[in-house]
Design a protein around this motif. Structure first.
Motif, PDB file in Angstrom:
ATOM      1  N   GLU A 199     -19.930  14.174  25.524  1.00  0.00           N
ATOM      2  CA  GLU A 199     -19.806  12.727  25.307  1.00  0.00           C
ATOM      3  C   GLU A 199     -18.543  12.184  25.960  1.00  0.00           C
ATOM      4  O   GLU A 199     -18.537  11.087  26.527  1.00  0.00           O
ATOM      5  CB  GLU A 199     -19.778  12.409  23.815  1.00  0.00           C
ATOM      6  CG  GLU A 199     -19.653  10.915  23.518  1.00  0.00           C
ATOM      7  CD  GLU A 199     -19.399  10.631  22.046  1.00  0.00           C
ATOM      8  OE1 GLU A 199     -19.012   9.484  21.736  1.00  0.00           O
ATOM      9  OE2 GLU A 199     -19.561  11.554  21.222  1.00  0.00           O
ATOM     10  N   ARG A 202     -19.150  11.737  29.608  1.00  0.00           N
ATOM     11  CA  ARG A 202     -20.011  10.583  29.824  1.00  0.00           C
ATOM     12  C   ARG A 202     -19.221   9.283  29.717  1.00  0.00           C
ATOM     13  O   ARG A 202     -19.416   8.359  30.503  1.00  0.00           O
ATOM     14  CB  ARG A 202     -21.161  10.585  28.808  1.00  0.00           C
ATOM     15  CG  ARG A 202     -22.231  11.649  29.081  1.00  0.00           C
ATOM     16  CD  ARG A 202     -23.260  11.662  27.976  1.00  0.00           C
ATOM     17  NE  ARG A 202     -24.302  12.656  28.241  1.00  0.00           N
ATOM     18  CZ  ARG A 202     -25.253  12.995  27.357  1.00  0.00           C
ATOM     19  NH1 ARG A 202     -25.267  12.422  26.153  1.00  0.00           N
ATOM     20  NH2 ARG A 202     -26.147  13.901  27.687  1.00  0.00           N
ATOM     21  N   SER A 206     -18.688   6.544  32.822  1.00  0.00           N
ATOM     22  CA  SER A 206     -19.446   5.303  32.647  1.00  0.00           C
ATOM     23  C   SER A 206     -18.649   4.090  33.127  1.00  0.00           C
ATOM     24  O   SER A 206     -17.484   3.911  32.756  1.00  0.00           O
ATOM     25  CB  SER A 206     -19.812   5.114  31.170  1.00  0.00           C
ATOM     26  OG  SER A 206     -20.443   3.862  30.971  1.00  0.00           O
TER      27      SER A 206
END
Length: 324
Positions: A199, A202, A206
């Motif tokens: 996570e 990510r 992003s």
């Protein structure tokens, strides 16, 4: 007080300063910066807080310990003026330490008075936090030099003309920049913690992530690049056979750089828990101290080739001998 006692006092003060810095990081990491509200130097409008909660105790204790730092800086300057003659390098370093300590206090007060604490995720907080860390490095550096020179460390000798000078200034600037980016990365880890390593990656990749998350990705890249620069500096100090103190400090620096790289990777894997952030910061401060000492010792004498050329001249050799 003797100069020996002064040097012990200065080194002890350096250790205390590191403890206060770590406690300040704990205040940020636990979100306790608003423990005294937006009051400064008072705490929630009182000199001594009434029925304080945990966050108030954490913030208030940091203010008290920081106040001791200011008293220490004043005492160090007074003692340096009593023990060392006018124009001595120890006096200059002590003056710088006091001035930077006052700036540090002003930055800390600004964070509180302008509400740049707790859950604030603004650009202003990121900027002030990074400046705060950069100023902390200057504070530690000036105190390190005060203690080192007070212990008999040699004065700088033509630091701008030394062949190693450009690498030294670049190393100092690069390490400071890494520290400032680390402050932003730590803020992002605190305000936007990831539940897992996947996570976290990510979030970093992003385009819609908060700017603090996006910025924290640059810290490890910058840290790796500057680490290579520091390792190169260490190699040059050893290859040029600089004075023994410089080579000894360079060995400490080498251990700190390699340890910090490993610790930084571990910090990412563990998702930056508070205790790891504190250990990471402590090692960063120790690395900075080792770097400052290495640079000061390496610049304390002429470059080897210059010294060799001068030793061939009897009159210069005699001059150097009498100066020693």
């Amino acid at each position: 007080m003797t100069r020996t006692t002064f040097s012990r006092f200065a080194w002890g003060g350096l250790a205390y300063n590191l403890a206060v810095i770590l406690w300040g990081a704990y205040v940020r990491a636990t979100g306790s910066g608003a423990g005294c509200g937006n009051h400064w130097p008072l705490c929630n409008g009182d000199v001594v807080p009434r029925s304080p909660g945990v966050e108030t105790l954490i913030e208030y204790s940091h203010r008290l310990t920081s106040g001791v730092v200011l008293l220490f800086a004043i005492a160090l300057l007074v003692l340096s003026r009593r023990l060392f003659p006018a124009g001595h390098r120890v006096r200059l370093a002590a003056v710088l330490y006091l001035v930077i300590t006052l700036v540090e206090a002003a930055l800390g007060a600004g964070l509180v008075l302008f509400g740049l604490v707790e859950d604030n995720d603004s650009v202003a907080r990121a900027v002030v936090m990074s400046i705060h860390l950069g100023n902390t490095f200057l504070l530690i550096g000036s105190l390190t030099l005060t203690a080192y020179w007070g212990s008999g460390g040699a004065a700088l000798n033509r630091p701008l003309q030394d062949p190693l000078a450009s690498r030294i200034w670049l190393s100092l600037a690069g390490t400071t920049l890494v520290g400032m980016s680390g402050a932003i990365a730590a803020l992002g880890d605190t305000l936007f913690p990831a539940e897992s390593l996947v996570e976290g990656f990510r979030q970093d990749l992003s385009a819609s992530s908060h700017f603090l998350i996006q910025l924290r990705t640059y810290h490890p890249l910058l840290a790796f690049a500057v680490s290579l620069l520091l390792l190169h500096l260490i190699a040059r100090v050893r290859a040029e056979k600089r004075p023994q103190p410089a080579r000894r400090f360079a060995s400490y620096l080498n251990v700190a750089v390699l340890s910090q790289l490993a610790l930084g990777a571990l910090n990412v894997v563990l998702l930056a828990p508070v205790w790891m952030q504190l250990v990471h910061l402590l090692l960063a401060d120790l690395l900075w101290i080792s770097l400052v000492l290495t640079c000061a010792a390496a610049l304390a004498v002429p470059a080897p080739e210059t010294a060799s050329r001068r030793s061939a001249k009897p009159e210069t050799a005699a001059t150097l001998g009498s100066a020693a």
